[in-house]
Design a protein around this motif. Structure first.
Motif, PDB file in Angstrom:
ATOM      1  N   HIS A   1     -21.032 -43.620 -16.279  1.00 32.06           N
ATOM      2  CA  HIS A   1     -21.707 -43.238 -15.042  1.00 32.06           C
ATOM      3  C   HIS A   1     -20.715 -42.578 -14.099  1.00 32.06           C
ATOM      4  CE1 HIS A   1     -24.275 -43.195 -11.602  1.00 32.06           C
ATOM      5  NE2 HIS A   1     -23.336 -43.808 -10.920  1.00 32.06           N
ATOM      6  N   ILE A   2     -21.130 -41.479 -13.506  1.00 29.15           N
ATOM      7  CA  ILE A   2     -20.345 -40.804 -12.481  1.00 29.15           C
ATOM      8  C   ILE A   2     -21.120 -40.932 -11.184  1.00 29.15           C
ATOM      9  CG2 ILE A   2     -19.394 -38.613 -11.700  1.00 29.15           C
ATOM     10  CD1 ILE A   2     -19.198 -37.829 -14.675  1.00 29.15           C
ATOM     11  N   THR A   3     -20.453 -41.343 -10.104  1.00 28.53           N
ATOM     12  CA  THR A   3     -21.105 -41.536  -8.828  1.00 28.53           C
ATOM     13  C   THR A   3     -21.643 -40.209  -8.313  1.00 28.53           C
ATOM     14  OG1 THR A   3     -19.637 -43.379  -8.325  1.00 28.53           O
ATOM     15  CG2 THR A   3     -20.776 -42.372  -6.475  1.00 28.53           C
ATOM     16  N   ALA A   4     -22.922 -40.191  -7.955  1.00 30.66           N
ATOM     17  CA  ALA A   4     -23.537 -38.989  -7.403  1.00 30.66           C
ATOM     18  C   ALA A   4     -22.975 -38.717  -6.015  1.00 30.66           C
ATOM     19  CB  ALA A   4     -25.052 -39.172  -7.343  1.00 30.66           C
ATOM     20  N   PRO A   5     -22.853 -37.434  -5.623  1.00 27.32           N
ATOM     21  CA  PRO A   5     -22.255 -37.114  -4.327  1.00 27.32           C
ATOM     22  C   PRO A   5     -23.059 -37.621  -3.141  1.00 27.32           C
ATOM     23  CG  PRO A   5     -23.043 -35.130  -5.429  1.00 27.32           C
ATOM     24  CD  PRO A   5     -23.198 -36.259  -6.386  1.00 27.32           C
ATOM     25  N   ASP A   6     -24.366 -37.860  -3.303  1.00 26.27           N
ATOM     26  CA  ASP A   6     -25.165 -38.351  -2.190  1.00 26.27           C
ATOM     27  C   ASP A   6     -25.336 -39.866  -2.214  1.00 26.27           C
ATOM     28  OD1 ASP A   6     -26.751 -38.190  -4.438  1.00 26.27           O
ATOM     29  OD2 ASP A   6     -28.529 -37.484  -3.379  1.00 26.27           O
ATOM     30  N   SER A   7     -24.535 -40.543  -3.016  1.00 24.73           N
ATOM     31  CA  SER A   7     -24.597 -41.999  -3.075  1.00 24.73           C
ATOM     32  C   SER A   7     -23.915 -42.614  -1.864  1.00 24.73           C
ATOM     33  CB  SER A   7     -23.896 -42.531  -4.329  1.00 24.73           C
ATOM     34  OG  SER A   7     -24.610 -42.188  -5.475  1.00 24.73           O
ATOM     35  N   ALA A   8     -24.587 -43.579  -1.266  1.00 27.12           N
ATOM     36  CA  ALA A   8     -23.948 -44.370  -0.218  1.00 27.12           C
ATOM     37  C   ALA A   8     -23.141 -45.481  -0.870  1.00 27.12           C
ATOM     38  CB  ALA A   8     -24.999 -44.951   0.725  1.00 27.12           C
ATOM     39  N   ILE A   9     -23.771 -46.165  -1.823  1.00 25.36           N
ATOM     40  CA  ILE A   9     -23.127 -47.261  -2.540  1.00 25.36           C
ATOM     41  C   ILE A   9     -23.465 -47.130  -4.013  1.00 25.36           C
ATOM     42  CG2 ILE A   9     -23.044 -49.757  -2.880  1.00 25.36           C
ATOM     43  CD1 ILE A   9     -23.788 -50.035   0.086  1.00 25.36           C
ATOM     44  N   SER A  10     -22.459 -47.319  -4.837  1.00 26.26           N
ATOM     45  CA  SER A  10     -22.667 -47.301  -6.279  1.00 26.26           C
ATOM     46  C   SER A  10     -21.859 -48.437  -6.882  1.00 26.26           C
ATOM     47  CB  SER A  10     -22.208 -45.959  -6.857  1.00 26.26           C
ATOM     48  OG  SER A  10     -22.316 -45.964  -8.257  1.00 26.26           O
ATOM     49  N   ILE A  11     -22.506 -49.266  -7.674  1.00 27.47           N
ATOM     50  CA  ILE A  11     -21.780 -50.297  -8.403  1.00 27.47           C
ATOM     51  C   ILE A  11     -22.092 -50.138  -9.880  1.00 27.47           C
ATOM     52  CG2 ILE A  11     -21.801 -51.879  -6.428  1.00 27.47           C
ATOM     53  CD1 ILE A  11     -23.817 -53.587  -7.966  1.00 27.47           C
ATOM     54  N   GLN A  12     -21.083 -50.351 -10.695  1.00 19.60           N
ATOM     55  CA  GLN A  12     -21.244 -50.217 -12.137  1.00 19.60           C
ATOM     56  C   GLN A  12     -20.681 -51.433 -12.848  1.00 19.60           C
ATOM     57  OE1 GLN A  12     -19.049 -47.135 -11.066  1.00 19.60           O
ATOM     58  NE2 GLN A  12     -20.926 -46.679  -9.973  1.00 19.60           N
ATOM     59  N   ASN A  13     -21.529 -52.044 -13.646  1.00 17.88           N
ATOM     60  CA  ASN A  13     -21.153 -53.134 -14.544  1.00 17.88           C
ATOM     61  C   ASN A  13     -20.335 -54.223 -13.854  1.00 17.88           C
ATOM     62  OD1 ASN A  13     -21.382 -54.369 -17.023  1.00 17.88           O
ATOM     63  ND2 ASN A  13     -19.473 -53.499 -17.768  1.00 17.88           N
TER      64      ASN A  13
ATOM     65  N   LEU B   1     -23.436 -62.565 -10.914  1.00 19.49           N
ATOM     66  CA  LEU B   1     -23.760 -61.177 -11.256  1.00 19.49           C
ATOM     67  C   LEU B   1     -23.200 -60.928 -12.641  1.00 19.49           C
ATOM     68  CD1 LEU B   1     -22.811 -59.381  -7.915  1.00 19.49           C
ATOM     69  CD2 LEU B   1     -25.089 -60.114  -8.658  1.00 19.49           C
ATOM     70  N   ASN B   2     -24.022 -60.411 -13.519  1.00 19.54           N
ATOM     71  CA  ASN B   2     -23.592 -60.244 -14.908  1.00 19.54           C
ATOM     72  C   ASN B   2     -23.988 -58.849 -15.399  1.00 19.54           C
ATOM     73  OD1 ASN B   2     -22.644 -60.624 -17.456  1.00 19.54           O
ATOM     74  ND2 ASN B   2     -24.101 -62.224 -18.009  1.00 19.54           N
ATOM     75  N   GLY B   3     -23.096 -57.886 -15.169  1.00 26.81           N
ATOM     76  CA  GLY B   3     -23.360 -56.509 -15.578  1.00 26.81           C
ATOM     77  C   GLY B   3     -24.228 -55.746 -14.592  1.00 26.81           C
ATOM     78  N   ALA B   4     -24.181 -56.124 -13.317  1.00 28.04           N
ATOM     79  CA  ALA B   4     -25.016 -55.483 -12.299  1.00 28.04           C
ATOM     80  C   ALA B   4     -24.591 -54.046 -12.061  1.00 28.04           C
ATOM     81  CB  ALA B   4     -24.945 -56.271 -10.988  1.00 28.04           C
ATOM     82  N   SER B   5     -25.568 -53.150 -12.031  1.00 30.86           N
ATOM     83  CA  SER B   5     -25.339 -51.739 -11.739  1.00 30.86           C
ATOM     84  C   SER B   5     -26.482 -51.228 -10.893  1.00 30.86           C
ATOM     85  CB  SER B   5     -25.264 -50.915 -13.027  1.00 30.86           C
ATOM     86  OG  SER B   5     -24.163 -51.299 -13.811  1.00 30.86           O
ATOM     87  N   LEU B   6     -26.156 -50.470  -9.848  1.00 32.22           N
ATOM     88  CA  LEU B   6     -27.181 -49.828  -9.039  1.00 32.22           C
ATOM     89  C   LEU B   6     -26.552 -48.722  -8.220  1.00 32.22           C
ATOM     90  CD1 LEU B   6     -27.250 -50.627  -5.748  1.00 32.22           C
ATOM     91  CD2 LEU B   6     -27.892 -52.809  -6.689  1.00 32.22           C
ATOM     92  N   GLU B   7     -27.406 -47.867  -7.702  1.00 32.00           N
ATOM     93  CA  GLU B   7     -26.958 -46.786  -6.841  1.00 32.00           C
ATOM     94  C   GLU B   7     -27.926 -46.685  -5.675  1.00 32.00           C
ATOM     95  OE1 GLU B   7     -25.908 -42.094  -7.228  1.00 32.00           O
ATOM     96  OE2 GLU B   7     -25.613 -43.430  -8.935  1.00 32.00           O
ATOM     97  N   LEU B   8     -27.380 -46.687  -4.459  1.00 34.50           N
ATOM     98  CA  LEU B   8     -28.171 -46.540  -3.247  1.00 34.50           C
ATOM     99  C   LEU B   8     -27.843 -45.190  -2.639  1.00 34.50           C
ATOM    100  CD1 LEU B   8     -27.609 -50.099  -1.720  1.00 34.50           C
ATOM    101  CD2 LEU B   8     -29.485 -49.319  -3.162  1.00 34.50           C
ATOM    102  N   GLN B   9     -28.853 -44.382  -2.434  1.00 34.66           N
ATOM    103  CA  GLN B   9     -28.661 -43.033  -1.894  1.00 34.66           C
ATOM    104  C   GLN B   9     -28.497 -43.076  -0.383  1.00 34.66           C
ATOM    105  OE1 GLN B   9     -28.296 -40.464  -4.062  1.00 34.66           O
ATOM    106  NE2 GLN B   9     -28.491 -42.108  -5.566  1.00 34.66           N
ATOM    107  N   ARG B  10     -27.755 -42.118   0.159  1.00 39.69           N
ATOM    108  CA  ARG B  10     -27.629 -41.988   1.612  1.00 39.69           C
ATOM    109  C   ARG B  10     -29.014 -41.774   2.197  1.00 39.69           C
ATOM    110  NH1 ARG B  10     -22.157 -38.667   2.926  1.00 39.69           N
ATOM    111  NH2 ARG B  10     -20.978 -39.441   1.162  1.00 39.69           N
TER     112      ARG B  10
END
Length: 130
Positions: free
Chosen positions: A12-24, A37-46
């Motif tokens: 995963h590559i963090t998108a430029p409009d991401s406010a917060i990105s967590i990977q694994n 938390l066990n392998g949590a991944s999410l992306e929150l957009q600005r």
């Protein structure tokens, strides 16, 4: 409004409009045998509005403490994974630095108020930043 996307845990590559990105992210509190938390991944957009909901003890507060660096800097335990804030890795950034971009209100917000009026409270953080 944007919906958040749950991300795959690899390549995963963090998108430029991401406010917060967590990977694994895997996090286990001291003395616990199971990660909260066990392998949590999410992306929150600005500009998005996201609600993190769930039952008691499911990891909501733990997840939010990743966003501003409280985990792993103040809440210790076994931590692995990646956290990015505004496209920049959170690792190595202080909580004070991250607090300029990420606000966190605990469930019992009354315990966090430090000033007697709304105006004084609103001015408190900027005054501390100088």
């Amino acid at each position: 409004m944007h919906k958040h996307n749950v991300l795959p845990t690899s390549d995963h590559i963090t998108a430029p409009d991401s406010a917060i990105s967590i990977q694994n992210v895997i996090f286990t509190y001291p003395g616990s045998e199971e990660p909260v938390l066990n392998g949590a991944s999410l992306e929150l957009q600005r500009g998005s509005f996201t609600a993190i909901i769930g039952g008691n003890g499911c990891g909501k507060s733990t997840l939010c403490k990743l966003f501003n660096g409280l985990i792993p800097q103040f809440y210790t335990g076994d931590f692995s994974g990646e956290v990015h804030v505004l496209g920049v890795p959170a690792e190595g950034r202080s909580v004070a630095d991250l607090s300029r971009k990420i606000g966190y209100v605990y469930q019992d917000f009354d315990n966090q108020l430090v000033r007697p009026t709304v105006l004084d409270e609103a001015c408190f953080a900027p005054l501390n930043y100088g």
